[in-house]
Each structure stands twice: as C-alpha cells, then as structure tokens.
Design an enzyme around this catalytic site. Structure first.
Site, mmCIF file in Angstrom:
data_model
loop_
_atom_site.group_PDB
_atom_site.id
_atom_site.type_symbol
_atom_site.label_atom_id
_atom_site.label_comp_id
_atom_site.label_asym_id
_atom_site.label_seq_id
_atom_site.Cartn_x
_atom_site.Cartn_y
_atom_site.Cartn_z
ATOM 1 N N ASP A 57 0.837 -1.194 0.000
ATOM 2 C CA ASP A 57 0.000 0.000 0.000
ATOM 3 C C ASP A 57 0.875 1.248 0.000
ATOM 4 O O ASP A 57 1.555 1.535 0.989
ATOM 5 C CB ASP A 57 -0.895 -0.023 1.233
ATOM 6 N N ASN A 84 2.264 5.471 -11.443
ATOM 7 C CA ASN A 84 0.958 5.251 -12.052
ATOM 8 C C ASN A 84 -0.130 4.930 -11.030
ATOM 9 O O ASN A 84 -1.301 5.221 -11.264
ATOM 10 C CB ASN A 84 1.048 4.110 -13.067
ATOM 11 N N TYR A 158 -9.475 14.140 -6.301
ATOM 12 C CA TYR A 158 -8.732 13.531 -7.402
ATOM 13 C C TYR A 158 -8.135 14.602 -8.300
ATOM 14 O O TYR A 158 -6.939 14.557 -8.642
ATOM 15 C CB TYR A 158 -9.646 12.606 -8.205
ATOM 16 N N LYS A 162 -4.054 15.261 -8.661
ATOM 17 C CA LYS A 162 -3.359 15.170 -9.949
ATOM 18 C C LYS A 162 -2.722 16.513 -10.314
ATOM 19 O O LYS A 162 -1.614 16.541 -10.880
ATOM 20 C CB LYS A 162 -4.330 14.719 -11.038
#
Length: 253
Positions: A57, A84, A158, A162
């Site tokens: 993790d 990724n 999110y 990013k």
C-alpha cells in the site's frame, strides 16, 4: 538494459506500460496494491527475463520504502520510475460538496491524496535518492490526468491530487536535473481501461467518445507508447513538461 518500477501495474495503464517497457528490453518490477492475482497475470505477459512483483500500500510511507528497497535490490538498481498507482474516481468515493457528509469528505480526501500525491512523492524521493547515490541517470514519469486542468466536481480530491502531482513533477525536474534525472508527467483523458468497459458500453459511452473530435477515447497502449518516449534519453529536454494526452478533448489556454 534499464530497470523500471511501475506502480499500480496490475491492470489498465500500469499493465500496458509494464508490457511496453519489457518489450523494449527493460526489466520491470510490477507493483500492485491489493490485486496480487492480477499482478501475476501482468508478469506472465511480459517479454524477456528478470521481471519481478512487488506489493504494498503506497499510502504507507514505510511500505513504500520497502517496495523501493526490494525492487532496487532485486533489479540491481531502479533506473526508471513510473508513478501510475492511483485511487481513481469511483462511486464509492464520490464526494461532491452538496451531497457528501463532512466525515465522508474527509475520508475521500485522505484516501485519494495519500496515494495519488503523497505516495508518488515518497516513491520519487526514494528512487531519486538511490539514483543520486549511484551517480546514475534516470527517468521519472508521473501519470497525471486531464482532470487536473478541467476540474473534477464530483471528485475534487482527485483533480487536486493530480494537479499537485503535475506541480510536484515540475519541482522535481528542476531539483533533479543536476543529477541527470529527467522528470515528466502525462495527463491522459478518458482511458478505455478494464474498469471503464461497462461505462463505455453503457449510455455514457457515446458522450465519452464525443468529448474528443476523434470520436473515441485513448487506449492504455497509446498511453504506454507515450510513456516509452518520456522514459527515454530522447525526452531529456522535455524534463518538467506535462504532456496533454486527451485527443483534443480539453485544450488548456
């Protein structure tokens, strides 16, 4: 022959990147978070010898350290890192402001940021430090998202993570250039990965494909081809760049 560590390589973009790197002749460490069986499947598809699997993790900094130590030891040094692994938008973590309780909001932010931004930051530090100790050149490629630019109203954590990843990559590009380490990011649009098959086949599919004037979405293999370039010496002068890879579905000013 270079050695590469690909995080989140059990399926989708990560699997395609691992396959492309192996086909190029690199040895690959296939990282998985929880899907060990899918990672084994990825491993079986890789061309050439010397590939390994590493699990754990990435939201746990100690586990991230163990992952890099293991990959570094078994591959004889990691030359390429592909950040990724990510907690991607899903119904279970939808957190639009108007519909989400404060406890669920906090959980969504912690869950996403710990992997998508902090996990990548820790992995970058750990790999870069080993490259510096070896006085070896290297490549770090961050898999970002179009959502960092156009916004993610139902998944703001999110989009923010990013965007932070893109900015972090640019900071590292400047910091690591004197050590001959190239850092770039790629920001794909909607990707036809395994987890998106149902969505593309359903009522949303036509709208998703219509976002691009090409009338389709990008494949994991196309993203992997771009990553091949970004992890090659030919991309040295692209260090610090964030490559839009969305089929003209969103154009930044």
């Amino acid at each position: 022959m270079a050695s590469a560590l690909v995080t989140g390589a059990s399926r989708g973009i990560g699997r395609a990147v691992a396959q492309a790197l192996a086909k190029r002749g690199d040895r690959v460490a296939v990282h998985y978070g929880a899907a060990a069986g899918a990672a084994e499947q990825t491993l079986r598809t890789l061309q050439g010898p010397g590939h390994i699997i590493v699990g754990g993790d990435l939201s746990d900094p100690a586990i991230a350290d163990t992952i890099v130590r293991t990959a570094d030891a078994e591959l004889g040094g990691v030359d390429i890192l592909i950040n990724n692994a990510a907690v991607a938008p899903a119904e279970s973590i939808r957190h639009g402001v108007a519909e989400t309780s404060y406890p669920d909001w906090l959980t969504a932010w912690r869950t996403i940021v710990d992997v998508d931004l902090l996990g990548a930051a820790h992995m970058t530090y750990l790999v870069a430090r080993r490259l510096i100790e070896r006085a070896a050149p290297g490549f770090i490629v961050n898999i970002g998202s179009r959502g960092a630019f156009r916004g993610e109203p139902d998944f703001p954590a999110y989009g923010a993570a990013k965007a932070g990843l893109h900015a972090f990559g640019q900071s590292m590009a400047v910091a690591l250039a004197p050590h001959r380490i190239v850092v770039t990011s790629i920001a794909p649009g909607f990707v036809s990965s395994e987890r998106q098959i149902d969505k593309l086949a359903g009522i949303e599919g036509a709208d998703l494909r219509a976002q691009s004037p090409f009338g389709r979405v990008v494949t994991p293999e196309e993203v992997a081809d771009a990553v091949l370039f970004l992890s090659s010496p030919a991309a040295t002068w692209a260090s610090g760049a964030v490559l839009d890879f969305n089929g003209a579905s969103y154009l930044r000013p």
